[in-house]
Scaffold this motif. Structure first.
Motif, mmCIF file in Angstrom:
data_model
loop_
_atom_site.group_PDB
_atom_site.id
_atom_site.type_symbol
_atom_site.label_atom_id
_atom_site.label_comp_id
_atom_site.label_asym_id
_atom_site.label_seq_id
_atom_site.Cartn_x
_atom_site.Cartn_y
_atom_site.Cartn_z
ATOM 1 N N LEU A 70 1.640 -98.029 89.819
ATOM 2 C CA LEU A 70 2.516 -97.908 90.982
ATOM 3 C C LEU A 70 3.874 -97.322 90.592
ATOM 4 O O LEU A 70 4.485 -97.738 89.611
ATOM 5 C CB LEU A 70 2.732 -99.274 91.630
ATOM 6 C CG LEU A 70 3.750 -99.293 92.793
ATOM 7 C CD1 LEU A 70 3.198 -98.550 94.000
ATOM 8 C CD2 LEU A 70 4.137 -100.721 93.157
ATOM 9 N N TYR A 89 6.804 -93.220 97.796
ATOM 10 C CA TYR A 89 5.740 -93.768 96.950
ATOM 11 C C TYR A 89 4.972 -92.606 96.317
ATOM 12 O O TYR A 89 4.551 -91.680 97.020
ATOM 13 C CB TYR A 89 4.783 -94.634 97.778
ATOM 14 C CG TYR A 89 5.476 -95.711 98.596
ATOM 15 C CD1 TYR A 89 5.645 -96.988 98.098
ATOM 16 C CD2 TYR A 89 5.954 -95.430 99.888
ATOM 17 C CE1 TYR A 89 6.282 -97.984 98.858
ATOM 18 C CE2 TYR A 89 6.594 -96.405 100.647
ATOM 19 C CZ TYR A 89 6.756 -97.677 100.127
ATOM 20 O OH TYR A 89 7.384 -98.642 100.877
ATOM 21 N N ASP A 138 -4.332 -94.776 88.431
ATOM 22 C CA ASP A 138 -4.287 -94.200 89.782
ATOM 23 C C ASP A 138 -5.688 -93.868 90.282
ATOM 24 O O ASP A 138 -6.027 -94.111 91.443
ATOM 25 C CB ASP A 138 -3.431 -92.935 89.790
ATOM 26 C CG ASP A 138 -1.943 -93.232 89.806
ATOM 27 O OD1 ASP A 138 -1.584 -94.417 89.945
ATOM 28 O OD2 ASP A 138 -1.147 -92.289 89.668
ATOM 29 N N THR A 190 -7.507 -96.903 91.322
ATOM 30 C CA THR A 190 -6.979 -97.367 92.614
ATOM 31 C C THR A 190 -7.613 -96.570 93.749
ATOM 32 O O THR A 190 -7.991 -97.127 94.785
ATOM 33 C CB THR A 190 -5.447 -97.217 92.662
ATOM 34 O OG1 THR A 190 -4.858 -98.034 91.641
ATOM 35 C CG2 THR A 190 -4.904 -97.656 94.015
ATOM 36 N N GLN A 235 -2.107 -101.678 93.465
ATOM 37 C CA GLN A 235 -0.883 -100.961 93.811
ATOM 38 C C GLN A 235 -0.407 -101.281 95.225
ATOM 39 O O GLN A 235 0.803 -101.389 95.476
ATOM 40 C CB GLN A 235 -1.098 -99.447 93.679
ATOM 41 C CG GLN A 235 -1.154 -98.938 92.249
ATOM 42 C CD GLN A 235 -1.047 -97.420 92.181
ATOM 43 O OE1 GLN A 235 -0.341 -96.810 92.976
ATOM 44 N NE2 GLN A 235 -1.742 -96.814 91.227
ATOM 45 N N GLU A 237 1.286 -104.776 95.287
ATOM 46 C CA GLU A 237 2.606 -104.769 94.651
ATOM 47 C C GLU A 237 3.613 -103.977 95.480
ATOM 48 O O GLU A 237 4.793 -104.338 95.547
ATOM 49 C CB GLU A 237 2.520 -104.190 93.243
ATOM 50 C CG GLU A 237 3.847 -104.296 92.502
ATOM 51 C CD GLU A 237 3.784 -103.833 91.064
ATOM 52 O OE1 GLU A 237 4.854 -103.712 90.438
ATOM 53 O OE2 GLU A 237 2.669 -103.591 90.551
ATOM 54 N N SER A 238 3.172 -102.899 96.118
ATOM 55 C CA SER A 238 4.096 -102.118 96.960
ATOM 56 C C SER A 238 4.614 -102.968 98.112
ATOM 57 O O SER A 238 5.776 -102.840 98.519
ATOM 58 C CB SER A 238 3.390 -100.861 97.489
ATOM 59 O OG SER A 238 2.487 -101.174 98.536
ATOM 60 N N ILE A 269 -0.184 -95.777 100.956
ATOM 61 C CA ILE A 269 0.712 -96.908 100.686
ATOM 62 C C ILE A 269 1.906 -96.882 101.640
ATOM 63 O O ILE A 269 2.335 -97.918 102.147
ATOM 64 C CB ILE A 269 1.174 -96.875 99.217
ATOM 65 C CG1 ILE A 269 -0.029 -97.111 98.286
ATOM 66 C CG2 ILE A 269 2.260 -97.898 98.959
ATOM 67 C CD1 ILE A 269 0.291 -96.958 96.803
#
Length: 451
Positions: free
Chosen positions: A45, A67, A77, A80, A128, A131-132, A159
């Motif tokens: 992230l 982001y 990534d 994810t 991610q 956490e974002s 995101i």
């Protein structure tokens, strides 16, 4: 400060880069300072909170969240991305409180325990998206009276939309966003269905960007537009993924709005793209005319005929009296040199089928004529566009000169027409992208030459 699609594009672009708190950037002619950041090396992230700098001072009344999208060199990534179709945090989004700590600008450790929600592939760290949410929530808590905006591309765009919905951002423009609808709670999905975010969230995509098309069989959030494609480099011509690159979205009008394609333009583009794909004009195919396939089919026919002749000869014996056998057997080496074919001096001969050769020649001629037709149509379109524009200009200039519109002059009309044209320069009344048109014509000529 006016918020435009170009502003969000620049924020999205800068968010791919590595900055520290206090660094300043300039986007769309305005200065911004990074006031908060999160760079997690464990799950990939990267997120920033930007605030505009006005008269040398940071104005935190407006905060822009950026982001980073997928870094193709980052395995984190990419993993994810693999989870996106199945991600859902409606049951348990609990993660370690350290991920909400804004002082932890860079995270190099794993904090999640067994009871926390972890990434599917990287245990001990949150996904991610989770956490974002923790990071953005802490920024919102620190600046409770600020207006929030978002901008991002690709994975970062998903995101951004997710957080824009969860924290009710004032405005968010994303580029090539996969759809986060399915990851949101049912009550939020109900609000989306009622159109709550139609004026707050906007996604800009290309018709042939495969990532932008990932809606995961769910309705889209807010408004979604298709913008004009941009073939500005070698990689941008690759099918499905070429138009996903960030650089292909840098196409805006003079007001900073993404150039949306009209229904007629989109239909024409699809039709032209289909034609291009047929001849592989915009691909890296070394055989743009399909010549290899044509010749391959011809060779298969020859082999089939040779096998049939051999079977017939074996069946009838060495004294076969068939006309084709006499012709093949009777060819001398001299005859082979004259063009009747040979096989490396082995004495074996190949009978060429004139009708098959004629078919290949006819097919190639037809293909070349199609190129000529396209070129003629493009030239005619360019001529008619300029003529039609001039006719409109002449018509209304004559009305203006009659004195019936005293507050509008012919020069005003000329400037207005030029502003509507793609180039917007003096004397330029070409209502199309001249650079793209020239590139298409060059590609057609090159492929015609190859054919």
């Amino acid at each position: 400060m006016r918020i435009t699609d170009k502003t969000s594009f620049d924020i999205a672009n800068e968010s791919y880069k590595k900055y520290d708190i206090g660094d300043e950037i300039t986007v769309s002619g305005n200065d911004f300072e990074i006031i908060e950041k999160r760079d997690d090396t464990q799950n990939g992230l990267r997120a920033y909170a930007y605030a505009p700098v006005v008269n040398g001072k940071v104005d935190t009344s407006h905060i822009y969240m950026g982001y980073a999208g997928t870094d193709i060199k980052s395995i984190r990534d990419l993993f994810t991305d693999l989870q996106l179709p199945f991600y859902n945090n409606t049951s348990n989004d609990k993660i370690n409180k350290r991920y909400s700590d804004l002082d932890k600008t860079t995270i190099t450790e794993k904090y999640n325990g067994s009871s926390d929600k972890s990434d599917f592939f990287f245990k001990g760290v949150p996904n991610q998206i989770d956490e974002s949410v923790a990071f953005t929530g802490s920024v919102k808590k620190k600046y409770p009276n600020s207006n929030f905006y978002g901008g991002a591309h690709s994975l970062g765009a998903l995101i951004a939309q997710y957080n824009a919905v969860k924290y009710d951002f004032d405005k968010t423009t994303t580029y090539a966003a996969p759809n986060p609808y399915g990851a949101l709670p049912k009550e939020i999905q109900s609000e989306i269905d009622k159109g709550k975010y139609d004026g707050k969230i906007k996604n800009v995509g290309h018709e042939d960007d495969i990532v932008n098309s990932l809606d995961f069989l769910n309705p889209r959030i807010g408004s979604n537009i298709i913008t004009v494609p941009s073939y500005s480099g070698f990689l941008t011509a690759f099918p499905y993924i070429g138009q996903h690159f960030m650089s292909t979205y840098d196409v805006f009008d003079k007001n900073g709005n993404a150039k949306e394609m009209s229904k007629s333009e989109l239909a024409a583009y699809k039709k032209m793209r289909k034609f291009y794909d047929q001849f592989n004009i915009l691909t890296t195919d070394k055989d743009p005319a399909g010549l290899d396939e044509t010749i391959s089919d011809f060779i298969k026919k020859l082999n089939k005929k040779a096998k049939a002749d051999k079977a017939s000869k074996t069946k009838k014996g060495s004294k076969s009296t068939s006309k084709s056998s006499k012709n093949v057997k009777g060819d001398s080496d001299a005859s082979a040199k004259k063009g009747n074919g040979g096989s490396g001096g082995s004495g074996k001969k190949i009978k060429i089928q004139p009708e098959a050769v004629r078919a290949i020649v006819s097919d190639l001629r037809d293909r070349i004529h199609k190129y000529d037709d396209v070129l003629r149509n493009i030239e005619e379109y360019e001529r008619e566009t300029k003529k039609s524009s001039q006719r409109i200009l002449d018509k209304y200039e004559s009305e203006l000169l009659s004195g019936s519109h005293k507050f509008i002059s012919p020069s005003d009309l000329t400037e207005y027409m030029e502003s509507l044209a793609q180039g917007g320069s003096i004397g330029n009344l070409e209502f199309y992208d001249n650079h793209s048109m020239e590139q298409v014509v060059q590609d057609i000529h090159q492929n015609k030459k190859t054919l």
